[in-house]
Motif scaffolding. Sequence first.
Motif, short mmCIF file in Angstrom:
data_model
loop_
_atom_site.label_atom_id
_atom_site.label_comp_id
_atom_site.label_asym_id
_atom_site.label_seq_id
_atom_site.Cartn_x
_atom_site.Cartn_y
_atom_site.Cartn_z
N GLN A 111 0.83 -1.21 0.00
CA GLN A 111 0.00 0.00 0.00
C GLN A 111 0.86 1.26 0.00
N VAL A 112 1.96 1.22 0.74
CA VAL A 112 2.88 2.36 0.72
C VAL A 112 3.48 2.52 -0.67
N LYS A 113 3.82 1.40 -1.31
CA LYS A 113 4.39 1.46 -2.66
C LYS A 113 3.39 2.05 -3.65
N ALA A 114 2.11 1.69 -3.54
CA ALA A 114 1.10 2.25 -4.43
C ALA A 114 1.05 3.77 -4.28
N TRP A 115 1.22 4.26 -3.05
CA TRP A 115 1.26 5.70 -2.81
C TRP A 115 2.52 6.30 -3.43
N LEU A 116 3.66 5.61 -3.27
CA LEU A 116 4.91 6.10 -3.84
C LEU A 116 4.86 6.17 -5.36
N ASP A 117 4.16 5.24 -5.98
CA ASP A 117 4.03 5.26 -7.44
C ASP A 117 3.42 6.56 -7.92
N ARG A 118 2.57 7.17 -7.11
CA ARG A 118 1.90 8.41 -7.50
C ARG A 118 2.55 9.66 -6.90
N ASN A 119 3.32 9.47 -5.83
CA ASN A 119 3.86 10.63 -5.10
C ASN A 119 5.37 10.58 -4.88
N PRO A 149 -2.17 10.10 2.78
CA PRO A 149 -1.82 11.52 2.71
C PRO A 149 -1.69 12.02 1.27
N ARG A 150 -2.14 13.27 1.08
CA ARG A 150 -2.08 13.88 -0.24
C ARG A 150 -1.03 14.98 -0.27
N VAL A 151 -0.41 15.13 -1.42
CA VAL A 151 0.71 16.05 -1.57
C VAL A 151 0.39 17.04 -2.68
N LEU A 152 0.66 18.31 -2.41
CA LEU A 152 0.51 19.36 -3.41
C LEU A 152 1.84 19.60 -4.11
N LYS A 153 1.77 19.84 -5.41
CA LYS A 153 2.95 20.18 -6.20
C LYS A 153 2.85 21.64 -6.59
N LEU A 154 3.82 22.44 -6.16
CA LEU A 154 3.81 23.88 -6.41
C LEU A 154 4.94 24.25 -7.37
N GLU A 155 4.58 24.84 -8.50
CA GLU A 155 5.58 25.35 -9.43
C GLU A 155 5.87 26.80 -9.05
N LEU A 156 7.14 27.09 -8.76
CA LEU A 156 7.55 28.40 -8.26
C LEU A 156 8.26 29.21 -9.34
N ASP A 157 8.43 30.50 -9.07
CA ASP A 157 9.10 31.37 -10.03
C ASP A 157 10.62 31.35 -9.88
N GLY A 158 11.12 30.54 -8.97
CA GLY A 158 12.56 30.45 -8.75
C GLY A 158 12.86 29.51 -7.60
N ALA A 159 14.09 29.56 -7.11
CA ALA A 159 14.46 28.70 -5.98
C ALA A 159 13.62 29.06 -4.76
N PRO A 160 13.13 28.07 -4.01
CA PRO A 160 12.24 28.35 -2.88
C PRO A 160 12.91 29.20 -1.80
N PHE A 161 12.14 30.12 -1.23
CA PHE A 161 12.60 30.84 -0.05
C PHE A 161 11.38 31.20 0.79
N GLY A 162 11.60 31.37 2.10
CA GLY A 162 10.51 31.62 3.02
C GLY A 162 10.51 33.03 3.57
N ILE A 163 9.38 33.42 4.14
CA ILE A 163 9.23 34.72 4.79
C ILE A 163 8.91 34.49 6.26
N HIS A 164 9.64 35.17 7.11
CA HIS A 164 9.54 34.97 8.55
C HIS A 164 8.14 35.26 9.09
N ASN A 165 7.70 34.42 10.04
CA ASN A 165 6.44 34.63 10.75
C ASN A 165 6.69 35.60 11.90
N PRO A 166 6.08 36.78 11.89
CA PRO A 166 6.36 37.78 12.93
C PRO A 166 5.90 37.35 14.32
N MET A 167 5.11 36.26 14.41
CA MET A 167 4.67 35.78 15.72
C MET A 167 5.81 35.13 16.51
#
Length: 400
Positions: free
Chosen positions: A281-289, A373-391
């Motif tokens: 079952q894990v392999k079936a998930w890996l085949d898609r993700n 579990p489901r996984v989202l695929k995000l196409e970005l405009d460049g190399a990934p970078f994050g923005i700090h959470n002010p909390m």
Amino acid sequence: MTISKNYETTMENHRSAMNDTIRQRFHEFAYGMFIHYGLYTLYERGEWVMSRERMSNEEYFKVIPQFKNYGFLAEEWVGIAARSGMRYAVLTTRHHDGCFIGDELVGSFCDACRKHGLGIGLYYSVGDWSDFDFRGGAKGPNWGRFVEKTHRQLKELMMDYGPVDYLFYDGCPSPQSWKAAELHRELRRLQPGLLISCRCGLEEDVASSEQHSGTHAGLWESCYTLNDSWGYNRYDRHWKTPEKIIELLMTLRHNGGNLLLNVGPDLSGRMGKAEIGILNQVKAWLDRNGEAVYEVVPHPFDYKDQEISVAHGNTAYIQLQADYRGPERMICGIGNRIKDITLLSTGKKIGFVQNADKLTLTGLPFKKKDELPRVLKLELDGAPFGIHNPMWPEDHFRVH
């Protein structure tokens, strides 16, 4: 102390000289099979039965004639690992009982790994309950003889079965007491591409933990049992679900580590239907993700997104967490402009609205009961970078 400093210098030189491809390959293994199999298997009560029940050597080793160490068993195990999407395997050549499982099994295991393209890991316990020299401790009269035996056996392990990728240690006393640094120089001469486990007590190549995940610098893995036992236990049917295994795998990849998942063959040397069913079952998930698991970098947004995320190039992958039920979800902390979002398993496009570092997903399909579990695929405009959470303070990051 002088030995320690010299060895630190040696290790720095070793890491500089070692081909980066070798280290990168281990990280990209991502998912492996740990195989506990030995005389303890015949007792069907786990791998610590000799110590827990305080068996004498005579009592414990009486089952040797019943032990099945046929080479075809190793071929079966490795075949299951390969068909399950695993990219490396680690075999217990000798556990704490001190009983070597045999040339035929170990040799066939190594050959099968090469045949199926899996990385080869050999487990060796330095501690040996059956050896009275070991039981006498480092201050005992025959400790030197025990150290000589340990060095001889490990050199043989590195000489007799062709190229080996990974030496996994267990049951180790203080590394100085058995001259581990001296031994490792010799083992690396025999196996120039060898990665060595830090479980020996020295700062070697691969850090490893059991039954918990976290983070380490450099290469690392977390070892988990498929149920609650390492060696076969006929009474243990407390299996992890496919969903749990996938969540462990994604969390470890997010934090930069591998998952080494243990399966203990039964007294016939076979893996059971329950274990194989879960792995399938894990392999079936890996085949898609699977593209979100193997050749990826960890926490691409530097933990600022507070999600389970990995990336490859300008593509990021985010696992929808258990608290997600749909159809909308907000994700914060992504600094890039998002070009496209799809559900990785199906390719279905997901609607979204992006406002600065706030990303609102729309039209998410509802999560079904028992859905993996489901996984989202995000196409970005460049190399990934994050923005700090002010909390949170600037120097704070969240590890899942």
